[in-house]
Motif scaffolding. Structure first.
Motif, PDB file in Angstrom:
ATOM      1  N   GLY A 105      40.836  -6.633   0.575  1.00  0.00           N
ATOM      2  CA  GLY A 105      40.673  -6.347  -0.835  1.00  0.00           C
ATOM      3  C   GLY A 105      39.284  -6.683  -1.331  1.00  0.00           C
ATOM      4  N   ARG A 106      38.276  -6.480  -0.465  1.00  0.00           N
ATOM      5  CA  ARG A 106      36.889  -6.791  -0.810  1.00  0.00           C
ATOM      6  C   ARG A 106      35.992  -5.648  -0.373  1.00  0.00           C
ATOM      7  NH1 ARG A 106      36.034 -13.194   0.793  1.00  0.00           N
ATOM      8  NH2 ARG A 106      38.086 -13.949   0.115  1.00  0.00           N
ATOM      9  N   SER A 107      34.730  -5.745  -0.768  1.00  0.00           N
ATOM     10  CA  SER A 107      33.758  -4.739  -0.349  1.00  0.00           C
ATOM     11  C   SER A 107      33.375  -4.982   1.109  1.00  0.00           C
ATOM     12  CB  SER A 107      32.506  -4.822  -1.223  1.00  0.00           C
ATOM     13  OG  SER A 107      31.824  -6.057  -0.995  1.00  0.00           O
ATOM     14  N   ALA A 108      32.713  -3.988   1.705  1.00  0.00           N
ATOM     15  CA  ALA A 108      32.254  -4.130   3.088  1.00  0.00           C
ATOM     16  C   ALA A 108      31.264  -5.287   3.214  1.00  0.00           C
ATOM     17  CB  ALA A 108      31.614  -2.826   3.566  1.00  0.00           C
ATOM     18  N   ASP A 109      30.374  -5.444   2.225  1.00  0.00           N
ATOM     19  CA  ASP A 109      29.396  -6.528   2.272  1.00  0.00           C
ATOM     20  C   ASP A 109      30.082  -7.886   2.173  1.00  0.00           C
ATOM     21  OD1 ASP A 109      27.287  -4.801   2.542  1.00  0.00           O
ATOM     22  OD2 ASP A 109      26.779  -4.775   0.405  1.00  0.00           O
ATOM     23  N   ALA A 110      31.106  -7.974   1.337  1.00  0.00           N
ATOM     24  CA  ALA A 110      31.839  -9.237   1.212  1.00  0.00           C
ATOM     25  C   ALA A 110      32.573  -9.563   2.509  1.00  0.00           C
ATOM     26  CB  ALA A 110      32.816  -9.163   0.048  1.00  0.00           C
ATOM     27  N   ALA A 111      33.153  -8.538   3.149  1.00  0.00           N
ATOM     28  CA  ALA A 111      33.834  -8.750   4.429  1.00  0.00           C
ATOM     29  C   ALA A 111      32.847  -9.218   5.490  1.00  0.00           C
ATOM     30  CB  ALA A 111      34.526  -7.464   4.874  1.00  0.00           C
ATOM     31  N   LYS A 112      31.644  -8.677   5.451  1.00  0.00           N
ATOM     32  CA  LYS A 112      30.601  -9.086   6.398  1.00  0.00           C
ATOM     33  C   LYS A 112      30.238 -10.548   6.202  1.00  0.00           C
ATOM     34  CE  LYS A 112      26.064  -7.638   8.120  1.00  0.00           C
ATOM     35  NZ  LYS A 112      24.964  -6.641   7.963  1.00  0.00           N
ATOM     36  N   MET A 113      30.188 -10.990   4.951  1.00  0.00           N
ATOM     37  CA  MET A 113      29.879 -12.389   4.663  1.00  0.00           C
ATOM     38  C   MET A 113      30.997 -13.300   5.152  1.00  0.00           C
ATOM     39  SD  MET A 113      28.167 -12.135   0.857  1.00  0.00           S
ATOM     40  CE  MET A 113      28.050 -13.929   0.766  1.00  0.00           C
ATOM     41  N   VAL A 114      32.241 -12.859   5.007  1.00  0.00           N
ATOM     42  CA  VAL A 114      33.382 -13.650   5.477  1.00  0.00           C
ATOM     43  C   VAL A 114      33.316 -13.818   6.995  1.00  0.00           C
ATOM     44  CG1 VAL A 114      35.887 -13.691   5.739  1.00  0.00           C
ATOM     45  CG2 VAL A 114      34.881 -13.035   3.554  1.00  0.00           C
ATOM     46  N   ALA A 115      33.040 -12.717   7.700  1.00  0.00           N
ATOM     47  CA  ALA A 115      32.942 -12.773   9.161  1.00  0.00           C
ATOM     48  C   ALA A 115      31.778 -13.654   9.595  1.00  0.00           C
ATOM     49  CB  ALA A 115      32.785 -11.362   9.736  1.00  0.00           C
ATOM     50  N   SER A 116      30.671 -13.583   8.870  1.00  0.00           N
ATOM     51  CA  SER A 116      29.503 -14.397   9.201  1.00  0.00           C
ATOM     52  C   SER A 116      29.821 -15.879   9.035  1.00  0.00           C
ATOM     53  CB  SER A 116      28.328 -14.001   8.313  1.00  0.00           C
ATOM     54  OG  SER A 116      27.198 -14.808   8.585  1.00  0.00           O
ATOM     55  N   ARG A 117      30.552 -16.210   7.974  1.00  0.00           N
ATOM     56  CA  ARG A 117      30.945 -17.605   7.747  1.00  0.00           C
ATOM     57  C   ARG A 117      31.851 -18.096   8.880  1.00  0.00           C
ATOM     58  NH1 ARG A 117      32.463 -17.023   2.734  1.00  0.00           N
ATOM     59  NH2 ARG A 117      34.686 -16.741   3.137  1.00  0.00           N
ATOM     60  N   ALA A 118      32.768 -17.244   9.312  1.00  0.00           N
ATOM     61  CA  ALA A 118      33.643 -17.617  10.422  1.00  0.00           C
ATOM     62  C   ALA A 118      32.853 -17.781  11.711  1.00  0.00           C
ATOM     63  CB  ALA A 118      34.729 -16.553  10.597  1.00  0.00           C
ATOM     64  N   ARG A 119      31.869 -16.896  11.915  1.00  0.00           N
ATOM     65  CA  ARG A 119      31.070 -16.944  13.139  1.00  0.00           C
ATOM     66  C   ARG A 119      30.293 -18.253  13.243  1.00  0.00           C
ATOM     67  NH1 ARG A 119      28.379 -12.725  12.118  1.00  0.00           N
ATOM     68  NH2 ARG A 119      30.114 -11.341  12.640  1.00  0.00           N
TER      69      ARG A 119
END
Length: 300
Positions: free
Chosen positions: A144-158
């Motif tokens: 339920g987020r934008s592609a850029d927000a999803a990228k930030m979430v994945a980066s935080r997990a990484r």
């Protein structure tokens, strides 16, 4: 028009991939099976011929089922998902074709432990993108987020996952290191233990009292040496596809399970389980030296 039998056959071709995805996200084989079965039920209710890209559709649907399961699990405070261990595949280190098929879907225990500490959105984003190459635009729709927000979430997990020791080298080399560690531990050879342990090795121990973490080769070698002389039987096994060690007491009861991560010829990470209740609930190889009565598993 795709018939139901044709659709079922196509789905079975994708089942191993979907099960591997769900296991990485949920950390449970039974929950993963439930998620994949739910994906099949949703597919059966769809007009398959109207789906442009079935593999992508199945991945997205399975991901949506998994994120819903994670959020439901996180909302129940009685389930400590940040400290709990995933379900493991433990087998003798001479796997059958069936074992090989399951292990190919598994992932290292050290990584799964860290994945279990991530927030649901972080875990899903990391698994889908870094392990299954799902575009951020699709992940964003799931969250339920934008592609850029999803990228930030994945980066935080990484960033949280990047320090997890990853195995390197072939299985034979890993076995040799684990065997050397086991021989040194059984012999109480402090110098040999130091040679096989990376200076920055980490040992994460799950006991009935909670989780403790020990770091540094000297501290771990000393702890292992202090346990020398105990009446135990230990041998190498496979833990989620990586060489590990299983130890039994004199009656044949499992005492501890260790998953070992080997890199550059040394142990860089150990995750061990020494909780009797947890070990009793696992499907573990039996001690070949135990009395015959000890091989009779209790009925559940």
């Amino acid at each position: 028009m795709t018939s139901e039998s044709q659709l079922a056959e196509i789905f079975e071709q994708h089942r191993p991939r979907l099960r591997a995805l769900a296991y990485r996200v949920l950390g449970s084989w039974s929950d993963a099976e439930d998620a994949v079965q739910e994906a099949w039920l949703r597919l059966a209710r769809q007009d398959a011929d109207a789906i442009d890209h079935l593999p992508g559709w199945l991945t997205t649907v399975t991901g949506r089922i998994c994120i819903d399961a994670l959020r439901s699990r996180a909302s129940r405070p009685e389930i400590p998902i940040d400290q709990d261990l995933p379900e493991l595949v433990v087998s003798d280190d001479a796997e059958t074709p069936e074992d090989t098929a399951v292990l190919s879907e598994s992932v290292g225990l050290a990584l799964l432990v860290v994945l279990g500490s991530l927030r649901p959105d972080e875990r899903l984003a990391f698994v889908l993108h870094d392990m299954f190459a799902v575009p951020f635009a699709e992940i964003g729709q799931l969250l339920g987020r934008s592609a850029d927000a999803a990228k930030m979430v994945a980066s935080r997990a990484r960033r949280k996952v990047q320090d997890v020791p990853q195995p390197a080298g072939d299985r034979r080399a890993q076995r040799e290191v684990v065997d050397a560690f086991l021989a040194a531990a059984q012999g109480g050879d402090f110098d040999a233990l130091l040679r096989v342990l990376d200076p920055d090795v980490t040992w994460r121990q799950h006991t009935s009292r909670g989780v403790t973490v020990m770091t540094g080769s000297s501290a771990i070698a000393e702890a292992v040496r202090r346990g020398q002389g105990a009446r135990i039987t230990a041998r190498r096994v496979l833990v989620n596809g990586e060489p590990g060690i299983l130890a039994w007491g004199p009656t044949g009861r499992p005492l501890s399970l260790m998953a070992c991560t080997v890199r550059a010829g040394r142990l860089v990470g150990i995750v061990s389980i020494a909780d009797p209740a947890r070990l009793a609930g696992m499907d573990l190889p039996q001690d070949p030296q135990a009395p015959a009565s000890a091989h009779q598993r209790p009925r559940r």
